[in-house]
Design an enzyme around this catalytic site. Structure first.
Site, PDB file in Angstrom:
ATOM      1  N   GLU A  44       0.826  -1.212   0.000  1.00 11.83           N
ATOM      2  CA  GLU A  44       0.000   0.000   0.000  1.00 11.83           C
ATOM      3  C   GLU A  44       0.865   1.269   0.000  1.00 11.83           C
ATOM      4  O   GLU A  44       1.838   1.365   0.749  1.00 11.83           O
ATOM      5  CB  GLU A  44      -0.889  -0.016   1.257  1.00 11.83           C
ATOM      6  CG  GLU A  44      -1.829   1.173   1.366  1.00 11.83           C
ATOM      7  CD  GLU A  44      -2.576   1.217   2.702  1.00 11.83           C
ATOM      8  OE1 GLU A  44      -3.628   1.856   2.740  1.00 11.83           O
ATOM      9  OE2 GLU A  44      -2.099   0.630   3.692  1.00 11.83           O
ATOM     10  N   LYS A 117     -10.487   2.532  -1.453  1.00 11.45           N
ATOM     11  CA  LYS A 117     -10.572   1.895  -0.137  1.00 11.45           C
ATOM     12  C   LYS A 117     -11.869   2.272   0.580  1.00 11.45           C
ATOM     13  O   LYS A 117     -12.190   3.453   0.743  1.00 11.45           O
ATOM     14  CB  LYS A 117      -9.355   2.326   0.688  1.00 11.45           C
ATOM     15  CG  LYS A 117      -9.227   1.704   2.064  1.00 11.45           C
ATOM     16  CD  LYS A 117      -7.880   2.104   2.664  1.00 11.45           C
ATOM     17  CE  LYS A 117      -7.612   1.516   4.025  1.00 11.45           C
ATOM     18  NZ  LYS A 117      -6.214   1.778   4.447  1.00 11.45           N
ATOM     19  N   CYS A 154      -5.575  -2.647   2.765  1.00 13.28           N
ATOM     20  CA  CYS A 154      -5.221  -2.589   4.182  1.00 13.28           C
ATOM     21  C   CYS A 154      -6.418  -2.808   5.120  1.00 13.28           C
ATOM     22  O   CYS A 154      -6.867  -3.930   5.271  1.00 13.28           O
ATOM     23  CB  CYS A 154      -4.464  -1.310   4.483  1.00 13.28           C
ATOM     24  SG  CYS A 154      -3.432  -1.439   5.969  1.00 13.28           S
TER      25      CYS A 154
END
Length: 294
Positions: A44, A117, A154
Site C-alpha cells: 500500500e 478503499k 489494508c
C-alpha cells in the site's frame, strides 16, 4: 483442465524519496517476474513513507489524479513489458476529494479499473480519516489474463463482508496491499498474528487464495514523537487458509506461490459453502446496530 497461476508479494522499506521508492518497486516487480510471478502485489502507498502517521496538510500534495499519473503510467508500461498483472496503490486526488486507491493493470498494460478503499481507519499512528474519504466504488473484481482477482486495501482486510462480496462477484483470488506495524500508543501490542489469521479466515471461508503485501522498516513522524515499525510478514495462502509462502518480518523480500484455480474451483463447488448460504437471513448485516427496522 488446469489453470495454474504464480502469485507474488513484495515487501520493502519506503524512504523519503518518491523516485527511489518507485524505482525500488519497479526493480522488485522485475525480480518477482524473473522468479516466475504472474500476478504481483506491491504494498500500500509504496511511493512514499506512510504519511497518515500524523496530520499535516502538506501531505495532501502527495496526491495525484488518475489521469496523467506518472507512477501509474510507468507501472502500466511495466505490466505490459513483463506480461504481468499489477495492482498499483496510490494516493488519488479527484476534484476536491482524496482517496486511498488501487488501479489494476492487466498483463498487456490495460487499466482494468479503479478501486477506492472502503474502510478508513482512524487511531494513533493510522490517522487516515484526515486524508481519505471513504471509497465510493464499492467492492470490485478485475478479470485479468491470469484469473479474476478482488483487491481490498489494508483496513479492508479485516472485514469478512468485503471478502465475501468480492468472491460472490467471481473473485478467484483476493489481494490486499497493506501498511501495518506497531501501535505508537502501546509498544507491547503486536497485531501481526491477528492480522494474518483474519485473512487466513477470509481465505478459508471463501475457498480462495489470499495475498497480503506489507511494508517493513521504521518510520518516524515529522512533527510528533510518533514512530511505527512496520512488520512485513507478507504472505500467500492456499484456498483453505493454509500459508503457502511467507516473508520475514524485518527483511526486504519477494515471495511466490503457485495455485491451481481450476482445482480450487472444484473444491469450492463441492464443499458447499456457497450452495448453502442463506442470504435472506443475513439482513441485519445491512445495519450498524444489528437491528432490522421494517
Amino acid at each position: 483442465s488446469t489453470r495454474k497461476v504464480a502469485l507474488a508479494a513484495i515487501q520493502f522499506a519506503c524512504g523519503p524519496e518518491r523516485t527511489a521508492n518507485v524505482c525500488k518497486a519497479e526493480e522488485s516487480v522485475r525480480r518477482a517476474h524473473q522468479e516466475g510471478g504472474q500476478i504481483i502485489l506491491l504494498q500500500e502507498l509504496f511511493a512514499s513513507q506512510y504519511f497518515p502517521q500524523e496530520q499535516l496538510e502538506e501531505y495532501f500534495d502527495l496526491a495525484a489524479p488518475l489521469e496523467g499519473n506518472e507512477i501509474l503510467s510507468r507501472m502500466s508500461k511495466l505490466a505490459a513489458e513483463l506480461k504481468v498483472v499489477l495492482p498499483v496503490s496510490f494516493f488519488e486526488r479527484a476534484g476536491p476529494a482524496h482517496f486511498n486507491s488501487v488501479v489494476v493493470f492487466d498483463a498487456d498494460g490495460t487499466n482494468l479499473g479503479l478501486y477506492r478503499k472502503s474502510h478508513i481507519p482512524d487511531g494513533p499512528g493510522y490517522q487516515e480519516k484526515f486524508y481519505f474519504s471513504p471509497g465510493d466504488t464499492g467492492f470490485k473484481i478485475f478479470h485479468t489474463r491470469y484469473g479474476c482477482i478482488g483487491v481490498g486495501i489494508c483496513w479492508d482486510q479485516w472485514f469478512p463482508e468485503a471478502a465475501r462480496s468480492m468472491v460472490l462477484q467471481g473473485a478467484e483470488m483476493l489481494l490486499y496491499p497493506t501498511a501495518i506495524g506497531s501501535e505508537p500508543q502501546d509498544p507491547t501490542l503486536d497485531s501481526f498474528p491477528h492480522w494474518q489469521r483474519v485473512m487466513q479466515g477470509h481465505s478459508a471461508a471463501n475457498l480462495v487464495p489470499v495475498v497480503a503485501s506489507n511494508r517493513i522498516g521504521v518510520e518516524d513522524a515529522k512533527r510528533s514523537e510518533s514512530s511505527i515499525t512496520f512488520y512485513g510478514g507478507s504472505f500467500i495462502t492456499g484456498a483453505t487458509g493454509e500459508i503457502l509462502a511467507s516473508a520475514p518480518r524485518e527483511d526486504e523480500s519477494i515471495i511466490l506461490a503457485t495455485v491451481d484455480l481450476d482445482a480450487i474451483q472444484r473444491q469450492r463447488r463441492s464443499w458447499g459453502l456457497f450452495r448453502d448460504r442463506r442470504p435472506n437471513l443475513y439482513k441485519n448485516l445491512m445495519t450498524l446496530d444489528g437491528t432490522i427496522r421494517t
